[in-house]
Write a protein that holds these residues in place. Structure first.
Motif, PDB file in Angstrom:
ATOM      1  N   TYR A  34      -5.891   6.701   1.185  1.00  0.00           N
ATOM      2  CA  TYR A  34      -5.951   5.278   1.533  1.00  0.00           C
ATOM      3  C   TYR A  34      -7.211   4.952   2.333  1.00  0.00           C
ATOM      4  O   TYR A  34      -7.601   5.688   3.244  1.00  0.00           O
ATOM      5  CB  TYR A  34      -4.729   4.882   2.354  1.00  0.00           C
TER       6      TYR A  34
ATOM      7  N   VAL B 173       0.844  -1.205   0.000  1.00  0.00           N
ATOM      8  CA  VAL B 173       0.000   0.000   0.000  1.00  0.00           C
ATOM      9  C   VAL B 173       0.875   1.250   0.000  1.00  0.00           C
ATOM     10  O   VAL B 173       0.647   2.193  -0.771  1.00  0.00           O
ATOM     11  CB  VAL B 173      -0.941   0.003   1.223  1.00  0.00           C
TER      12      VAL B 173
ATOM     13  N   SER C 204      -8.533   9.410   6.071  1.00  0.00           N
ATOM     14  CA  SER C 204      -9.108   9.112   4.750  1.00  0.00           C
ATOM     15  C   SER C 204     -10.001  10.253   4.274  1.00  0.00           C
ATOM     16  O   SER C 204     -10.884  10.703   4.999  1.00  0.00           O
ATOM     17  CB  SER C 204      -9.915   7.818   4.811  1.00  0.00           C
TER      18      SER C 204
ATOM     19  N   LEU D 151       0.897   4.201  -2.878  1.00  0.00           N
ATOM     20  CA  LEU D 151       0.600   5.605  -2.570  1.00  0.00           C
ATOM     21  C   LEU D 151       1.724   6.516  -3.044  1.00  0.00           C
ATOM     22  O   LEU D 151       1.481   7.632  -3.531  1.00  0.00           O
ATOM     23  CB  LEU D 151       0.390   5.780  -1.062  1.00  0.00           C
TER      24      LEU D 151
ATOM     25  N   VAL E 226      -5.969   4.338  -3.003  1.00  0.00           N
ATOM     26  CA  VAL E 226      -5.429   2.999  -2.773  1.00  0.00           C
ATOM     27  C   VAL E 226      -6.252   2.320  -1.677  1.00  0.00           C
ATOM     28  O   VAL E 226      -6.463   2.904  -0.606  1.00  0.00           O
ATOM     29  CB  VAL E 226      -3.944   3.043  -2.360  1.00  0.00           C
TER      30      VAL E 226
END
Length: 367
Positions: free
Chosen positions: A119, A79, A154, A83, A91
């Motif tokens: 994310y 991840v 997020s 990113l 992602v």
């Protein structure tokens, strides 16, 4: 072809069962799906089945979404890499644990990193006992829970894109905090896996003639014991704190049961056994019923069918002609006899009339 809620392209990192199934589902919406996997053979199989096109490192790819479908022990690193490499992409990961991955990701990027805005941790609650891209299915996520676990970092846009992914795959979206998610899956997924494996392990030295008596009860309990050990080592280790709490409760129940069975005719022993079974009854009724609605008690009946092609289809067709909806179905076989036993679940009000109608049509029904 239904329009997608995403624009694409979508880059899927990992082409195992879930990654390839995501690719197949998104390709059905006409999206450009790009597949990348450390295993060239797994990636090639996923491409061959139509889950997407192979990743080309020379291509200047700018994905709208990157789906990390990697094993849990490397998910955070993958991840973080996505990113950093794709600054315009949202992602998501699909690992079955969330807290440990979120913490590791913050350790890699820093807890205040702006990259974390793009994310979202997610978890599709779907799978099969089989693994690898050859087991992939475009409909794997249909009507299955897909949990979104956004962090405080997020962004709304990232959550919207993650939600769109689940909707495109016909999943049912839930929203949990990472901690709530890990506690929930420890109970509804990880504990059942452990209990199934523990029961199945008792069968290793069992004589074959004893196993010939096995019916649906044993098969139902041990079905998920066929799951991939390597994957489950990672899952159980990552969610150990939540799982330990549950296992300590199970240990207390087992100690109680062992003590009771050590003196089954002692005063109060039968009452304790009945109470334990009743507690199981009460817990089982809390499991959501059909279509995720409230649990409902159905009535069961068993129909004997000849063990030859077309008999089950004929039975179900006749039940449809009678006008009764089958809520659930299980199939078993009578040991040593070429006869199948179809166990049917129907609403209680239809059971007696269905028995009468099937009997009139020549079916042998066992009550």
């Amino acid at each position: 072809m239904n329009p997608s809620h995403l624009n694409g392209p979508v880059l899927v990192l990992g082409s195992g069962l879930l990654g390839a199934s995501i690719g197949l589902g998104l390709r059905a919406h006409g999206l450009d799906v790009v597949l990348s996997d450390p295993s060239p053979s797994a990636q090639a199989v996923a491409v061959d089945i139509g889950a997407g096109r192979a990743f080309d490192d020379a291509e200047n790819l700018s994905p709208e979404l990157v789906v990390v479908a990697a094993p849990p022990d490397v998910t955070a690193a993958v991840v973080a890499g996505a990113l950093q490499r794709y600054p315009a992409a949202v992602v998501v990961d699909i690992a079955s644990v969330k807290v440990a991955i979120a913490r590791e990701l913050e350790d890699i990027l820093g807890s205040g990193s702006e990259l974390l805005h793009r994310y979202v941790g997610t978890h599709p609650m779907a799978g099969r006992e089989k693994s690898g891209p050859v087991a992939a299915r475009s409909e794997l996520f249909n009507s299955m829970p897909w949990v979104l676990c956004p962090s405080e970092a997020s962004s709304k846009h990232a959550v919207k894109v993650a939600h769109s992914l689940a909707i495109d795959l016909d999943a049912v979206v839930f929203r949990f905090t990472p901690d709530e998610h890990d506690a929930a899956v420890a109970l509804v997924s990880h504990l059942p896996q452990l209990m199934s494996s523990l029961v199945a392990s008792r069968l290793q030295e069992t004589p074959a003639h004893a196993l010939s008596l096995a019916g649906n009860g044993l098969r139902d309990v041990t079905r998920i014991a066929a799951s991939d050990p390597a994957l489950w080592v990672q899952i159980l280790g990552a969610n150990a704190p939540k799982l330990l709490e549950l296992m300590q409760g199970v240990r207390a129940d087992l100690d109680r049961l062992i003590n009771t069975l050590s003196a089954p005719t002692a005063p109060g022993a039968r009452l304790d056994l009945a109470q334990l079974m009743a507690e199981g009854n009460a817990g089982q009724t809390r499991i959501p019923g059909k279509h995720g609605g409230p649990a409902q008690q159905y009535s069961w009946l068993t129909v004997l069918v000849d063990d030859k092609p077309g008999q089950i289809a004929k039975l179900l067709t006749e039940i449809g002609d009678i006008g009764v909806n089958v809520e659930d179905l299980r199939l078993d076989h009578s040991a040593g006899v070429q006869v199948g036993m179809v166990e049917l679940s129907v609403v209680p009000s239809k059971r007696l009339s269905l028995v009468e109608d099937l009997t009139e049509r020549g079916w042998k029904v066992i009550l």
